[in-house]
Design a protein around this motif. Structure first.
Motif, PDB file in Angstrom:
ATOM      1  N   UNK A 189      87.980   2.661 -92.258  1.00  0.00           N
ATOM      2  CA  UNK A 189      88.512   3.732 -93.102  1.00  0.00           C
ATOM      3  C   UNK A 189      88.082   5.120 -92.618  1.00  0.00           C
ATOM      4  N   UNK A 190      87.435   5.151 -91.443  1.00  0.00           N
ATOM      5  CA  UNK A 190      86.899   6.435 -90.965  1.00  0.00           C
ATOM      6  C   UNK A 190      87.980   7.501 -90.883  1.00  0.00           C
ATOM      7  N   UNK A 191      89.114   7.137 -90.274  1.00  0.00           N
ATOM      8  CA  UNK A 191      90.157   8.136 -90.085  1.00  0.00           C
ATOM      9  C   UNK A 191      90.785   8.566 -91.395  1.00  0.00           C
ATOM     10  N   UNK A 192      91.003   7.570 -92.265  1.00  0.00           N
ATOM     11  CA  UNK A 192      91.581   7.896 -93.570  1.00  0.00           C
ATOM     12  C   UNK A 192      90.669   8.858 -94.314  1.00  0.00           C
ATOM     13  N   UNK A 193      89.388   8.557 -94.245  1.00  0.00           N
ATOM     14  CA  UNK A 193      88.415   9.379 -94.957  1.00  0.00           C
ATOM     15  C   UNK A 193      88.364  10.784 -94.359  1.00  0.00           C
ATOM     16  N   UNK A 194      88.384  10.840 -93.025  1.00  0.00           N
ATOM     17  CA  UNK A 194      88.364  12.152 -92.367  1.00  0.00           C
ATOM     18  C   UNK A 194      89.580  12.969 -92.778  1.00  0.00           C
ATOM     19  N   UNK A 195      90.725  12.304 -92.781  1.00  0.00           N
ATOM     20  CA  UNK A 195      91.943  13.003 -93.170  1.00  0.00           C
ATOM     21  C   UNK A 195      91.830  13.523 -94.600  1.00  0.00           C
TER      22      UNK A 195
END
Lengths: 236, 260
Positions: B120-126
């Motif tokens: 979920x790293x990218x989702x969270x970053x977004x």
């Protein structure tokens, strides 16, 4: 030093300055007087570029100041209300203003003069009104600049600080500075001013030395002289 | 400008409210993860909160800071500093400190719960990037409103009204118009309507990335059909940038002409 021609400014329908012409020569203390709402602060703020005039021009040392900012390097300004970011300590505030100017200062000397040492580590918002004003004065006078503008400098000062302030102003005058000051305290004005400019209805009603003012109004002190002007215009 | 930014930021970092805001997000992050240890699901819940709350905080903080620092601004105006530098510095100071509270407040709990080990790293970053955008946009809007209104109560009222319109009323009107005009082709209309509201835009952006068609709704679906996921992301990011830059431009423009 300062040349103002045909300066006009209105706020909405309220015409504050109505074509003011003024020339201020270098050196000396000039008091700008006038009843409330006569345009004193607007005039000062126009010189500082905080108020943008509708018409007319202002030049300082021969240069037009419109849309410029670098000329303010030569001006020290003491605002009427001292209100700086409350979360900063006095020391940080001094540091900040120094940082913005990048000039040598004599802040140590002024801190001693006004006895501000115990307050240096306090947050600005916790200071009393008079102490705030002292900090305000310190921040204004710590630089060495040819033009000094003081808007109601005596507000909230105790007698000792007031004496120091007067000494400071005299000292700067002796150094050949030009000092513009507004005040409603006539004793203060009488004591320090070389020249008086009386504003009325957005124009200059009187400009001359303290002596000229006394002669013109046939009064014994400035307070009565100013009151006499105000009375005369009421009848007229 | 950098000096003003530094001092505004410094000033705000010491104010109680920055910490309240930070602690709120910290608590929110921990509670969400405690109740729901699935990171991806927590991201979705968080999105719904962020999208409404971040603009509100940005608006209130922006207006409050602007009015509270009025005298300080006047002091700065008398210093040898360009006007645009003063206002940009203050704006960025508020924007950055709010963004920092958001990033740290949400970042810390998610990192502790193993964000970097999940997908979920990218989702969270977004999500955080979106939060940052929304903060900058609504701070800029509120600065604009405060600059144009001398009267604090009015300024505050208008700012809240703008938030209310964009966060709540806009969606209502949008949905109603979709229902009323359901016989007409509404693709273009709904596309434009989404681009015109930064809050809708952020929601669509995140949902596009998460790729949850059930939650996309009508606009999201149109968006996805029209642009595809990647292009949709790019376009919505671009629109968000525009939303940030336009109020900033107006702020500088107005500040140059204002009397203090």
């Amino acid at each position: 030093m300062i040349a103002i021609t045909n300066l006009k400014k209105s706020f909405g329908r309220n015409e504050v300055l109505k074509g003011l012409d003024l020339e201020i020569k270098p050196k000396g203390i000039i008091a700008i007087l006038g009843p409330n709402g006569s345009g004193k602060t607007t005039l000062i703020k126009s010189i500082l570029g905080m108020v943008i005039p509708d018409e007319g021009s202002i030049s300082i040392s021969g240069k037009d100041i419109k849309n410029k900012w670098a000329y303010r390097k030569e001006i020290e300004y003491l605002p009427q209300i001292a209100n700086f970011p409350g979360n900063l300590k006095v020391r940080e505030l001094i540091h900040m203003i120094k940082d913005l100017h990048q000039r040598p200062t004599n802040d140590e000397q002024l801190i001693d003069l006004f006895g501000l040492k115990p307050f240096l580590e306090k947050k600005f918002s916790t200071l009393s009104g008079g102490t705030k004003q002292k900090v305000n004065i310190l921040l204004t006078f710590m630089f060495d600049k040819p033009l000094i503008i003081l808007d109601e400098p005596t507000t909230g000062l105790d007698p000792r600080a007031l004496i120091h302030l007067k000494e400071l102003i005299q000292y700067e005058k002796a150094n050949g500075k030009t000092i513009l000051v507004t005040s409603h305290i006539m004793h203060f004005v009488e004591e320090i001013a070389d020249e008086i400019i009386y504003l009325l209805d957005g124009r200059i009603y009187f400009k001359g030395s303290v002596k000229d003012l006394m002669e013109k109004t046939k009064q014994k002190n400035v307070e009565h002289a100013i009151a006499a002007i105000a009375n005369n215009t009421d009848h007229a | 400008m950098l000096k003003i930014l530094k001092y505004s930021f410094y000033d705000l970092m010491r104010s109680r409210w920055s910490y309240v805001y930070f602690l709120f997000y910290l608590a929110l992050g921990f509670v969400l993860l405690f109740l729901n240890s699935d990171l991806s699901k927590a991201v979705i819940t968080l999105m719904n909160i962020i999208i409404v709350l971040v603009p509100l905080i940005g608006t209130i903080f922006g207006v409050m800071y602007f009015y509270n620092s009025k005298e300080f601004t006047e002091l700065l105006l008398a210093q040898p500093i360009k006007r645009s530098s003063i206002f940009m510095g203050q704006y960025l100071g508020v924007g950055f400190s709010l963004t920092l509270s958001l990033l740290l407040g949400l970042g810390i709990p998610f990192v502790i719960y193993g964000l970097f080990r999940s997908n979920a790293v990218f989702d969270f970053t977004l999500l955080l990037v979106n939060g940052a955008f929304l903060t900058m946009i609504f701070t800029a809007l509120s600065f604009n409103i405060a600059l144009s209104n001398e009267n604090r109560i009015k300024g505050f009222g208008y700012a809240i009204l703008v938030w209310l319109c964009l966060a709540v009323i806009y969606d209502g009107l949008f949905l109603m118009s979709l229902i009323v005009f359901e016989e007409y082709p509404l693709d273009t209309f709904s596309l434009i309507a989404t681009l015109l509201n930064p809050i809708d835009l952020s929601r669509t952006l995140i949902l596009l990335k998460l790729d949850i068609s059930a939650l996309l709704g009508y606009t999201g679906a149109v968006f996805k059909n029209f642009f595809g996921t990647d292009q949709g992301l790019m376009i919505s990011l671009f629109a968000l940038m525009l939303w940030t830059l336009l109020p900033i431009w107006r702020l500088v423009f107005k500040a140059k002409r204002k009397d203090f």
